[in-house]
Each structure stands twice: as structure tokens, then as C-alpha cells.
Design a protein around this motif. Sequence first.
Motif, short mmCIF file in Angstrom:
data_model
loop_
_atom_site.label_atom_id
_atom_site.label_comp_id
_atom_site.label_asym_id
_atom_site.label_seq_id
_atom_site.Cartn_x
_atom_site.Cartn_y
_atom_site.Cartn_z
N PRO A 89 0.83 -1.21 0.00
CA PRO A 89 0.00 0.00 0.00
C PRO A 89 0.87 1.26 0.00
N SER A 90 0.26 2.36 -0.39
CA SER A 90 0.99 3.64 -0.41
C SER A 90 0.83 4.41 0.90
N ASP A 91 -0.15 4.02 1.73
CA ASP A 91 -0.33 4.59 3.07
C ASP A 91 -0.34 3.44 4.05
N GLY A 101 9.23 -6.05 -6.32
CA GLY A 101 9.75 -6.66 -5.10
C GLY A 101 9.02 -6.13 -3.88
N SER A 102 9.66 -6.23 -2.74
CA SER A 102 9.07 -5.75 -1.49
C SER A 102 10.17 -5.33 -0.53
N PHE A 103 9.80 -4.57 0.48
CA PHE A 103 10.75 -4.14 1.51
C PHE A 103 9.99 -4.01 2.83
N ASN A 104 10.73 -3.98 3.93
CA ASN A 104 10.13 -3.91 5.27
C ASN A 104 10.37 -2.54 5.89
N VAL A 127 3.86 7.02 5.98
CA VAL A 127 3.94 6.12 7.13
C VAL A 127 3.46 6.84 8.39
N LYS A 128 2.55 6.19 9.12
CA LYS A 128 2.15 6.65 10.44
C LYS A 128 2.59 5.62 11.46
N GLU A 166 5.00 -3.70 -0.98
CA GLU A 166 5.41 -4.16 -2.30
C GLU A 166 5.57 -2.97 -3.25
N TYR A 167 6.40 -3.15 -4.28
CA TYR A 167 6.62 -2.07 -5.25
C TYR A 167 6.77 -2.64 -6.66
#
Length: 459
Positions: free
Chosen positions: A44-46, A95-98, A127-128, A58-59
Motif C-alpha cells: 500500500p501507499s499509506d 519486489g518488497s521491503f520492510n 507512514v504513520k 510491495e513495489y
Amino acid sequence: MFTLRWTAMCPISGFFQSLIVIVTLLLVCHAVLVKSMMNISFKPSDVTVYMYDTITVEYNATSEVGDTTECLLYSEDTHIAYMEKEYWIRNLESGSFNITGNFLGQTVISCKDPTTNIKVTNDNVAVKCLRKQRLVDRIFTASTATLVAIIYINFGCVVQWTEVRQLIKTPIGPGIGIFGQFVTMPLITYGLGLLLFPDNPEMRLGMFFTGVSPAGGASNIWTAILEGNIELSILMTTISTIAAFGFMPMWLFTLGKTIFRDADLEMPYAHITSFVFALLVPLGIGYLINRYLKKTGAFMGRILKGFSSLLILFIIIFAIVTNLYLFELFSWRIVVAGMGVPWLGYFLGYILAKIFKQPQENALAIAIETGIQNTGIAIYLLRFTLEPLHADLTTVIPVAVAIMTPFPLTAIYIYQKIRQRWWPYKKSDEVDLCKRESTSSKNYRHSHARQDSAVACLS
């Protein structure tokens, strides 16, 4: 003639030529910049992440530039959220990142050129970072509520109910307390908020919610410890809590609207009602104990001072330990706000009491009642009104107020003890003082009234 005309036109021609060159260069730079920007879609973007938790994003990257285009993910504020390792995004790659939450707040995850540190995409992840409700928070709430209920049973054993009826018949003291609580304090907190946080409406909101809250139950405890008029203090706290049903909505929907005009506020009537019952029911139990179990009532009265001191110490230490994270938000403005709200309340409440010629023990009770706010209700209102992130951030103000509240009162208590130790009253002077108070009808404790040895303990 031709030569003169050419000479006259040359400066103008040169100016337009320079202008054309500059515009052309800007257009070329813009085209290069636009072409160099990568298109990255995040899913997600938020995101919302709790402190110390990790969430996966994911991106999918696309770009009109060659396949070698790559960028480095970064957090604009690593104090709030960060990535435990470097993530490189390359063109035409998925891919994805944490993301790991670190502290309360908001930040953005975006992509930059590793050599120039220039942002290379307009896409980002908002990011909140929030705080989890912990077991220790629930334990603190439950234990504090239990101890406060016990202390109010003690108050019920101590209170001279005949004096409460007398105070209701001549309500000068309670009237001063209500004016200080619901007129002076809201105006003070509103003005201090504008002065200290002109560009931060959330902090101003935290201050204003603290200022419009009713008196805190700790005022009765401190009044007992400092030997003020405990009957007057309890009466003012009860009236203040009930009056909050009308005064709080009035202030929040009038002056409060200038802080945030688009908020849809609802008054937590159920919470305030429960607080009233939490105040009155233990008092009633104490009254019944004092009337039908006089020995038990006398014992509870004798332990009132020591138990009250332990309760205050417990609340201060436990509150600090369970809310240590808020100290990272502290600044000099928040410290000044925490001091200004209660300390100005003490001062102005005492001045008002002296203007209306109240005796010393009444003036002390009024000052304490004016300065001590029910920060619990303020925190509840903030959490009820705002979303979790902003609620956690704004509660730093009532927490700061709660921490700074006891300092002047502790100083007075130490002064009283030093004076009693080194400059004690003579016994004959005490007897004469009691006689003068009883004959002037200003003695609110009546040293010989009923069998409340607790009253003698407070005298």
C-alpha cells in the motif's frame, strides 16, 4: 540612418536572444529531469505501523530511461520509521521491503539517487507510527482507580457533613472556585497556547482541553496533606465535576473552534457521569462507615495523610514509568506549558480567595482546586476526538501538566514540616487559636465535633 537604426536595435535584440536561450535551457533541463524520474507504484501507499513492529510494502518500478536506472529507498525521518537494510530499486523490477516503526509520528519513504542524493520519483509511502496499548497501561489505570476509590472512602470518614451544608448555604468559597476553574483556567490555557505554540494547533488543543477540564481528585488529597479546608475542597470538586457537563461543551464549541474549526466534537457524557459516580459512591461508603462503624472510620481517618502521600507518590512514579516515551517529545515549550497551567492556577486562585477575604485554609483549598486539573479527562477527550496518532502526540501536554503539578505543593509541604520542626506553635497558642476560630464561626473542622479523630489528625 541605417547604421543608427541597427545600433539602436542591437541591445533589444541581444536581450531577446538571451531570454530565448535561458528558456530553452530550462525546457531542456525540465525534460531531462522528467525523463529521469522513475515511476514506482507502492502497495500500500499509506501504511500504519506500531512502534517496534514491522510491515511489508510491495513495489513495481517502471521508467523510460535505460534498464540500468536504479535508486535507493530512504526514510525522511528515521527516528519515526526506518528500514533495517538498504533497498535498491531498479527499472522494470518488482519486489518488497520492510518498514519498522520506531517512534510516534509521520514520515515518508521515497527513492533517491545514491550519488547526488536527489529525489528521483514523485511516488512515496506515507507512514504513520502509532503506540500499542500495553498491559502495563491497563494495570496503571485499574490500580489508580482502585486506590483513588479507597482514598475517597477515607474522605467520606473525615468530612464533616454539617459543614458541607453550611458551605452550601454561604457559597462564597465554591463560587470563587468555579470562577477560577471554568473562567480563569480556560482563558489562561488558551492564551498560553497561542504564545507557546502559535504554529502547532495540536499542542494548543492539548493545552485547551486541559484547561477546560474539571478539578482533579488529587486536589482533595493535597488539600488534606497541606491542612486546607477538606470539606470545601471536596464540595468544590463535586460541583466542578457536575458543572463540567455545561462548561466544557460551552468552551469547546465557542473558543475551542478557533483552534480547529472543522472538528466534529462529541462530549463524552458517559465518561463524565462515571467519574461523578466514582467520586460520590466512595464518599457515601465512607459516610456510612463513619456513622455505623466509628472505630473503623476513626482508623481510616488516622491513616488518611500517610495513605494520601503514598498514593500521590505512586501515581507520579507509575505515570512517569508507563509514559517514558513521551519524554522524547518534551521541549522547553512543553515544560513551560506544563508548569504554567497549574502554577498560574495556584497563584490566581489564591489571589481571588484573598480578594474575597477568605480565611487561610479556604484560600489554600481554593488555590489547589483551581490549579489542579483532571488531566485524565483531558487525555480521554483528546483520545476520543482525535485519531490515535495525533491523540498520542497531544497527550504530552496533560502529561507534562500532571508531572509539574506537585512541585509547588511539595515545596509548601516541606516548608510546613520545617516550620513545625524548628518554629512550633506553643500549646497555649493553639488552644487560643481554636477558641478564636470557634467563636468567629470560621472553624470548618470543629475539633470537638462527633467522634471523628480523623479531623483532629488533619488539624
